[in-house]
Scaffold this active site. Structure first.
Site, PDB file in Angstrom:
ATOM      1  N   HIS A  42     -10.994  -2.624   2.044  1.00 40.44           N
ATOM      2  CA  HIS A  42     -11.178  -1.430   1.169  1.00 40.44           C
ATOM      3  C   HIS A  42     -11.943  -1.357  -0.004  1.00 40.44           C
ATOM      4  CE1 HIS A  42      -9.515   3.097   0.671  1.00 40.44           C
ATOM      5  NE2 HIS A  42     -10.848   2.810   1.152  1.00 40.44           N
ATOM      6  N   ASP A  79       0.789  -1.224  -0.082  1.00 43.79           N
ATOM      7  CA  ASP A  79      -0.113   0.018   0.210  1.00 43.79           C
ATOM      8  C   ASP A  79       1.059   1.315   0.131  1.00 43.79           C
ATOM      9  OD1 ASP A  79      -1.996   1.444   0.474  1.00 43.79           O
ATOM     10  OD2 ASP A  79      -2.967   0.706   1.626  1.00 43.79           O
ATOM     11  N   CYS A  85      -6.356   3.837  -3.788  1.00 47.61           N
ATOM     12  CA  CYS A  85      -6.508   2.419  -3.192  1.00 47.61           C
ATOM     13  C   CYS A  85      -7.860   1.475  -3.931  1.00 47.61           C
ATOM     14  CB  CYS A  85      -6.840   2.553  -1.793  1.00 47.61           C
ATOM     15  SG  CYS A  85      -5.253   3.508  -0.765  1.00 47.61           S
ATOM     16  N   ASN A  99      -0.575   1.647  -5.791  1.00 48.28           N
ATOM     17  CA  ASN A  99      -0.657   2.985  -6.321  1.00 48.28           C
ATOM     18  C   ASN A  99       0.927   3.616  -6.124  1.00 48.28           C
ATOM     19  OD1 ASN A  99      -2.883   3.492  -3.771  1.00 48.28           O
ATOM     20  ND2 ASN A  99      -0.921   4.503  -3.647  1.00 48.28           N
TER      21      ASN A  99
END
Length: 575
Positions: free
Chosen positions: A152, A58, A96, A301
């Protein structure tokens, strides 16, 4: 070509340090070429479906891995990548939820309604329930499926939870970011709750354990309790290295010479995550899975530059459609790869993992319609040409429209005020507002020359809404060719028009006060019933109209109204 001035640190200065002259093709930084590309020792054949371990990190920046020339130590990742296939033309999404949704569905976010922003904790929204997910397809193929880490993808009703979307087990968080030790997450002032779940229950007893360690230990436990004779899929979505910047002290001590505090903590988190991957790899070997396994590593990302991350030498950061926001770190490590120890420049996108992994699992894709991904295993394993020739990075009709964009600037076929980006062959087009756009060197100095915040805002004042780059020749996006090649601009705008015709309405409903953790025992979790689900899904207008229609029948209207007003006041004070 416009000449841009940097605050306190000129572009000439960057060149003098050699930053922007970084050789994209330099073997010592991005390539490990095999002495014999054809691999004299043939890899094991597929006697049974392989075990699949998908590791997603992440907010890890493009520069933040050893083999990209980083000052951060990642020996495990470097070794796994060197012995496998590095993907140096690999793309993800800038934030995300979009990356995770495209991984799980194999579809662009315009085809799931998640093309705007992320799914927020109090939104009645989740990955559309009509989508057949990657783990569901793997279950059909006889796999045991497990998820560890960050979800998420929405949780407002139980049908949205990982265990209802194809995973046999789940340990992790449902929201976008939590404290690494306490697992608390605040979505605004006084809107805080606990977020660590075991299956569909709150895992109160796990509080205090550092999440990176906890997740790696859970993977080892799963492997120890499963039979290597039966295929297994484990999706490891590390919380690391998203904020808050927290790491055990012994890892921070390794980087004590780094003057920049954020970079120091961030580096410690990356190295800690690297060691967690080492422990997972060790468990695969210890329990007999490794020889028939495929390990995929991917970032979600670009790195957040003001939180220690670095995408150098790429342009932009997390949340932007510049290369620094969408070009990811990716590699595949497996004894089953036919041509190992090499770097692949095949075009690959995060949607491609769905058909690639289902095909590896010998699953059935004939009944799955509308996938945007491609099976890229031949390109990865054998070095064949990628079947992918273009990528729709996104079309977001709700994002703030660019001030200087217009339909006229888009040849009458596309409103260039709309945020969109597409890659076709070697060309990349951006319209609207792509986000902060400078090239940010790693934040390793205590007092970085000039204001690096101003460095990021280099092109904010330009009266532009269209950019065109030849990414193959200009991977750092230094030379905008939109004025020189209007023919290419028009061609790519037509592709945007084509994709936009296939887009479904945006799913971005208003936040609902019933999601407050105080109504759920102090934890984030599902709050709507199955019958209520469709009432709350959809866009803002549909939500408002449905509320009006059901106002008289609603038994808790007054309470809901009170909390809606309270929520508005809290939101007005949100930082």
């Amino acid at each position: 070509m416009a000449v841009y001035a940097l605050t306190g640190f000129s572009l000439v200065s960057l060149l003098s340090f050699g930053y922007l002259s970084w050789d994209w093709m330099k073997p010592s930084l991005v390539a490990n070429v095999a002495t014999d590309p054809m691999e004299k020792s043939p890899p094991p054949t597929f006697t049974r479906p392989p075990h699949i371990i998908f590791i997603l990190t992440d907010d890890q920046g493009y520069h933040d891995i050893g083999y990209h020339g980083s000052d951060i130590q990642t020996p495990t990742l470097d070794r796994l990548a060197a012995e496998g296939v590095k993907l140096e033309n690999y793309y993800i999404q800038p934030i995300c939820t979009p990356s995770r949704s495209q991984l799980i569905t194999g579809r662009y976010q315009i085809h799931t309604g998640l093309q705007h922003s992320i799914i927020r904790p109090r939104q009645p929204n989740c990955l559309p329930l009509d989508q057949v997910t990657l783990p569901q397809k793997l279950q059909e193929a006889g796999y045991s499926t497990h998820m560890v880490g960050k979800w998420h993808l929405g949780f407002y009703k139980k049908e949205c939870l990982p265990t209802r979307r194809g995973f046999d087990t789940f340990l992790g968080s449902l929201t976008g970011n939590v404290d690494y030790y306490t697992y608390d997450n605040c979505d605004g002032p006084d809107v805080c709750g606990y977020d660590l779940h075991e299956g569909e229950d709150v895992a109160w007893d796990q509080s205090g354990k550092y999440s990176t360690f906890l997740y790696a230990q859970r993977v080892s436990k799963i492997l120890a309790s499963h039979s290597p004779k039966e295929p297994i899929f484990i999706y490891v979505a590390f919380q690391a290295v998203h904020t808050p910047l927290q790491s055990p002290k012994e890892y921070i001590y390794r980087y004590r010479s780094m003057g920049n505090v954020a970079r120091r903590k961030y580096a410690a988190m990356v190295t800690c995550m690297d060691e967690a991957v080492k422990n997972i790899t060790w468990a695969l070997k210890k329990y007999g899975y490794y020889d028939n396994s495929v390990i995929v590593f991917s970032t979600d990302n670009g790195g957040q530059t003001f939180s220690g991350g670095s995408n150098w030498p790429l342009r932009g950061r997390k949340g932007t459609y510049w290369e620094g926001g969408v070009r990811g770190i990716g590699f595949v490590h497996s004894p089953l790869i036919k041509r190992k120890r090499r770097t692949s420049w095949a075009l690959v996108h995060i949607t491609d993992w769905y058909p690639t992994l289902v095909s590896l699992a010998r699953g059935n894709l004939s009944n799955v319609q509308g996938l945007d991904g491609y099976d890229v295993w031949p390109a990865i394993s054998e070095g064949k040409e990628s079947p992918r020739t273009e990528i729709l990075h996104n079309i977001d009709p709700l994002y703030n429209h660019a001030k200087y964009g217009s339909l006229e600037d888009g040849f009458g076929i596309w409103n260039t005020a709309v945020q969109a980006s597409i890659r076709v062959g070697e060309w990349k087009l951006l319209t609207g507002d792509p986000g902060y756009s400078d090239w940010i060197p790693p934040q390793t100095l205590t007092n970085f020359p000039g204001s690096w915040w101003n460095l990021e805002r280099l092109t904010d004042g330009l009266r532009k809404s269209v950019w065109l780059f030849n990414i193959t020749a200009d991977p750092y996006e230094r030379y905008d060719l939109s004025e020189q090649r209007p023919d290419v601009v028009r061609s790519l705008l037509m592709r945007l028009v084509h994709y936009n015709r296939t887009a479904i309405p945006v799913r971005y409903p208003a936040e609902n006060p019933r999601a407050h953790p105080d109504f759920n025992g102090g934890a984030w979790g599902p709050w709507a019933t199955e019958d209520e689900g469709e009432e709350w899904e959809g866009g803002r207008e549909s939500l408002k109209s449905r509320n009006k229609k059901k106002k008289k029948k609603c038994k808790i209207c007054k309470l809901r109204s009170f909390f809606r007003k309270l929520n508005t006041r809290l939101m007005s004070n949100r930082i």
